[in-house]
Design a protein around this motif. Structure first.
Motif, PDB file in Angstrom:
ATOM      1  N   THR A 189      73.823  25.234  -6.586  1.00  0.00           N
ATOM      2  CA  THR A 189      74.174  24.209  -7.567  1.00  0.00           C
ATOM      3  C   THR A 189      73.271  24.342  -8.774  1.00  0.00           C
ATOM      4  N   ASN A 190      73.886  24.580  -9.932  1.00  0.00           N
ATOM      5  CA  ASN A 190      73.141  24.655 -11.190  1.00  0.00           C
ATOM      6  C   ASN A 190      72.830  23.240 -11.666  1.00  0.00           C
ATOM      7  N   LEU A 191      71.559  22.905 -11.803  1.00  0.00           N
ATOM      8  CA  LEU A 191      71.177  21.564 -12.229  1.00  0.00           C
ATOM      9  C   LEU A 191      70.780  21.505 -13.694  1.00  0.00           C
ATOM     10  N   GLY A 192      69.953  22.442 -14.146  1.00  0.00           N
ATOM     11  CA  GLY A 192      69.533  22.408 -15.540  1.00  0.00           C
ATOM     12  C   GLY A 192      68.827  23.681 -15.944  1.00  0.00           C
ATOM     13  N   TYR A 202      64.680  26.981 -15.044  1.00  0.00           N
ATOM     14  CA  TYR A 202      65.896  26.374 -14.503  1.00  0.00           C
ATOM     15  C   TYR A 202      65.674  25.873 -13.085  1.00  0.00           C
ATOM     16  N   GLN A 214      70.882  15.406 -10.082  1.00  0.00           N
ATOM     17  CA  GLN A 214      72.201  15.978 -10.331  1.00  0.00           C
ATOM     18  C   GLN A 214      72.344  16.258 -11.825  1.00  0.00           C
ATOM     19  N   PRO A 215      73.281  17.135 -12.196  1.00  0.00           N
ATOM     20  CA  PRO A 215      73.461  17.414 -13.618  1.00  0.00           C
ATOM     21  C   PRO A 215      73.734  16.144 -14.406  1.00  0.00           C
ATOM     22  N   SER A 216      73.198  16.077 -15.603  1.00  0.00           N
ATOM     23  CA  SER A 216      73.314  14.883 -16.435  1.00  0.00           C
ATOM     24  C   SER A 216      73.698  15.296 -17.851  1.00  0.00           C
ATOM     25  N   SER A 276      73.528  24.817 -20.225  1.00  0.00           N
ATOM     26  CA  SER A 276      72.936  23.996 -19.168  1.00  0.00           C
ATOM     27  C   SER A 276      73.861  22.864 -18.750  1.00  0.00           C
ATOM     28  N   PRO A 277      74.060  22.623 -17.446  1.00  0.00           N
ATOM     29  CA  PRO A 277      74.843  21.466 -17.012  1.00  0.00           C
ATOM     30  C   PRO A 277      74.179  20.136 -17.367  1.00  0.00           C
ATOM     31  N   THR A 278      72.863  20.154 -17.494  1.00  0.00           N
ATOM     32  CA  THR A 278      72.119  18.972 -17.906  1.00  0.00           C
ATOM     33  C   THR A 278      71.697  19.151 -19.355  1.00  0.00           C
ATOM     34  N   ARG A 279      72.123  18.214 -20.202  1.00  0.00           N
ATOM     35  CA  ARG A 279      71.790  18.305 -21.630  1.00  0.00           C
ATOM     36  C   ARG A 279      71.439  16.930 -22.170  1.00  0.00           C
TER      37      ARG A 279
END
Length: 253
Positions: free
Chosen positions: A64-67, A81, A136-138, A250-253
């Motif tokens: 799982t890609n978080l950031g 990352y 979790q991604p945000s 990035s999934p989190t930005r």
């Protein structure tokens, strides 16, 4: 002005604390922070490989890609990352499958025709603290600034540091406009297991980060909590802070 007793302060702050989602699956994910250092002139190519190939392949193999972030001041051309896995065994299986994937091997070869894209890799295995939000991604404002903070606890003081975060610091950070991403402790001794706290916050900007911490440090609630928790000495030996910006993928930005 008289100070509120610490117990009353604690109750007041807890009532204002963010409602962190709890893991209800009965299992705790396993986390990994990876830090890549690119050779001179290669960071853009490394980011392109992640953007075009690596993230999709990670997901394909159960990661799982978080950031993904780069420091605002980045003379060493670093990329940070965070990934998560169901557990440590799943992590090992995922990376084995990823490295053997023909898609990765082809992307790796094609991207390094003119030389390596990575000259150093650091990996830190992490476990979330009991007071961490659900990590979790945000997807927030892409202009946000993130802050990676690493605390080395004084000998024998890590539990007390965790208690202060749980009972006071978390809510005070929220009060002063900081957004929580995740709080962890390293799993392995080489990374400071048993004496280190690592966490990531989000701010609207570098200027907002500075203003938030100024307000936090001047807050009577923080002053009282710090004084009460440090009657026998400081809880920390060292605090490091790194301001970062999310990559465009990035999934989190």
């Amino acid at each position: 002005m008289s100070k509120l007793p610490v117990m009353i302060l604690s109750a007041t702050l807890l009532s204002a604390a963010p409602a962190f989602a709890q893991n209800t699956t009965g299992s705790t994910p396993f986390y990994e922070m990876r830090i890549y250092q690119a050779p001179e002139g290669k960071l853009d190519d490394l980011n392109a490989r992640f953007r075009n190939h690596t993230l999709k392949l990670f997901e394909k193999h159960g990661m799982t890609n978080l950031g993904y972030w780069v420091p605002l001041d980045n003379p060493d051309r670093k990329l940070y990352y965070v990934l998560s896995y169901p557990d440590r065994e799943a992590r090992e299986q995922s990376w084995k499958a990823f490295m053997a994937d023909p898609g990765w091997q082809a992307a790796h070869r094609a991207s390094e025709v003119n030389g390596r894209l990575v000259e150093k890799i650091e990996s830190i295995f992490l476990s979330p603290t009991a007071y961490s939000p659900a990590i979790q991604p945000s997807a927030g404002d892409p202009a946000r600034t993130f802050e990676l903070r690493t605390y080395k606890a004084a000998p024998g003081k890590l539990d007390a540091l965790h208690q202060r975060f749980r009972d006071h610091t978390i809510a005070l950070f929220s009060r002063h406009g900081m957004t929580h991403f995740g709080y962890w402790v390293p799993v392995e001794e080489k990374d400071g297991a048993g004496q280190t706290l690592i966490y990531i916050l989000a701010h609207k900007s570098p200027e907002a980060a500075k203003a938030s911490f100024a307000g936090f440090r001047a807050d009577p609630g923080w002053i009282a909590a710090k004084e009460a928790s440090e009657r026998d000495g400081s809880l920390t030996e060292r605090v490091d802070s790194l301001l970062m910006k999310p990559t465009d993928y990035s999934p989190t930005r």
